[in-house]
Design a protein around this motif. Structure first.
Motif, PDB file in Angstrom:
ATOM      1  N   LYS A   1       0.831  -1.217   0.000  1.00  0.00           N
ATOM      2  CA  LYS A   1       0.000   0.000   0.000  1.00  0.00           C
ATOM      3  C   LYS A   1       0.855   1.252   0.000  1.00  0.00           C
ATOM      4  O   LYS A   1       0.630   2.190   0.763  1.00  0.00           O
ATOM      5  CB  LYS A   1      -0.957  -0.004   1.193  1.00  0.00           C
ATOM      6  N   ARG A   2       1.837   1.238  -0.923  1.00  0.00           N
ATOM      7  CA  ARG A   2       2.746   2.378  -0.991  1.00  0.00           C
ATOM      8  C   ARG A   2       3.150   2.643  -2.430  1.00  0.00           C
ATOM      9  O   ARG A   2       3.119   1.750  -3.260  1.00  0.00           O
ATOM     10  CB  ARG A   2       3.954   2.149  -0.117  1.00  0.00           C
ATOM     11  N   PRO A   3       3.556   3.872  -2.719  1.00  0.00           N
ATOM     12  CA  PRO A   3       3.994   4.215  -4.072  1.00  0.00           C
ATOM     13  C   PRO A   3       5.303   3.509  -4.440  1.00  0.00           C
ATOM     14  O   PRO A   3       6.121   3.190  -3.578  1.00  0.00           O
ATOM     15  CB  PRO A   3       4.234   5.726  -4.005  1.00  0.00           C
ATOM     16  N   VAL A   4       5.462   3.315  -5.737  1.00  0.00           N
ATOM     17  CA  VAL A   4       6.707   2.788  -6.302  1.00  0.00           C
ATOM     18  C   VAL A   4       7.112   3.712  -7.445  1.00  0.00           C
ATOM     19  O   VAL A   4       6.259   4.149  -8.230  1.00  0.00           O
ATOM     20  CB  VAL A   4       6.535   1.352  -6.846  1.00  0.00           C
ATOM     21  N   TYR A   5       8.393   3.991  -7.519  1.00  0.00           N
ATOM     22  CA  TYR A   5       8.953   4.765  -8.629  1.00  0.00           C
ATOM     23  C   TYR A   5       9.982   3.877  -9.304  1.00  0.00           C
ATOM     24  O   TYR A   5      10.816   3.255  -8.637  1.00  0.00           O
ATOM     25  CB  TYR A   5       9.606   6.043  -8.085  1.00  0.00           C
ATOM     26  N   ASP A   6       9.906   3.795 -10.630  1.00  0.00           N
ATOM     27  CA  ASP A   6      10.922   3.040 -11.359  1.00  0.00           C
ATOM     28  C   ASP A   6      11.446   3.854 -12.530  1.00  0.00           C
ATOM     29  O   ASP A   6      10.827   4.825 -12.952  1.00  0.00           O
ATOM     30  CB  ASP A   6      10.406   1.666 -11.799  1.00  0.00           C
ATOM     31  N   TRP A   7      12.603   3.473 -13.022  1.00  0.00           N
ATOM     32  CA  TRP A   7      13.231   4.132 -14.155  1.00  0.00           C
ATOM     33  C   TRP A   7      14.039   3.078 -14.902  1.00  0.00           C
ATOM     34  O   TRP A   7      14.618   2.180 -14.298  1.00  0.00           O
ATOM     35  CB  TRP A   7      14.115   5.287 -13.705  1.00  0.00           C
ATOM     36  N   SER A   8      14.023   3.163 -16.202  1.00  0.00           N
ATOM     37  CA  SER A   8      14.756   2.173 -16.995  1.00  0.00           C
ATOM     38  C   SER A   8      14.821   2.636 -18.436  1.00  0.00           C
ATOM     39  O   SER A   8      14.275   3.672 -18.794  1.00  0.00           O
ATOM     40  CB  SER A   8      14.068   0.802 -16.909  1.00  0.00           C
ATOM     41  N   ARG A   9      15.456   1.836 -19.245  1.00  0.00           N
ATOM     42  CA  ARG A   9      15.448   2.031 -20.690  1.00  0.00           C
ATOM     43  C   ARG A   9      14.735   0.838 -21.287  1.00  0.00           C
ATOM     44  O   ARG A   9      15.015  -0.302 -20.918  1.00  0.00           O
ATOM     45  CB  ARG A   9      16.868   2.136 -21.222  1.00  0.00           C
TER      46      ARG A   9
END
Length: 172
Positions: free
Chosen positions: A120-128
């Protein structure tokens, strides 16, 4: 997850540390997260009804709404913004995330959703990720829980920012 950093182990870059996200993300991504946070108020997460599309115009093309069904868990695209559709080359509305997620495979995307739903929490992701037109794009996404009852996550809203990186060359 490393509790001190909010960073999850493995090759796929993701975090639940929103301060870390704020340091690296694009301004629009941070602004969308802050909008969601404002709608949550003192609650852990807002409901879908709290989000007003008229207030969200600047983000709409990059938003997705995903319905969460349990027993067994199914994640179904309810709404997909036009930038997200353009990146895929089709609109995945009504399809399962397991069959239509962006990226190298679906396990990373499903892992993000599991964190959002179970913790029950936000997730931030980054990728190519590879674009269907043959080039790589830089992608970042914040995935945010929504709940009608304040307890159970029944929907996830995402905001994804995509920018071209460089062409993929045929290595034959």
């Amino acid at each position: 997850m490393d509790p001190s950093s909010g960073i999850y182990p493995g090759d796929y870059p993701r975090t639940t540390d929103m301060a870390a996200m704020a340091e690296r993300c694009y301004p629009d991504t941070l602004a969308f997260y802050q909008y969601w946070l404002g709608k949550a108020g003192t609650r852990a997460m807002p409901s879908r009804a709290d989000l007003d599309p008229a207030e969200m115009k600047r983000w709409l093309s990059c938003i997705q709404l995903i319905d969460v069904f349990e027993n067994p868990r199914r994640l179904i695209y309810r709404l997909v913004g036009e930038s997200e559709c353009a990146l895929r080359g089709y609109n995945p509305k009504g399809r399962a995330v397991a069959e239509a997620a962006l990226g190298q495979g679906t396990s990373d995307a499903l892992g993000n959703y599991a964190i959002v739903i179970d913790e029950k929490r936000p997730v931030y992701d980054w990728s190519r990720i590879p674009h269907p037109n043959g080039f790589l794009v830089g992608q970042e996404c914040v995935l945010l829980p929504l709940s009608d009852d304040g307890e159970k996550v029944n929907m996830v809203v995402t905001y994804g920012k995509v920018v071209p990186v460089y062409p993929v060359r045929d290595r034959r």
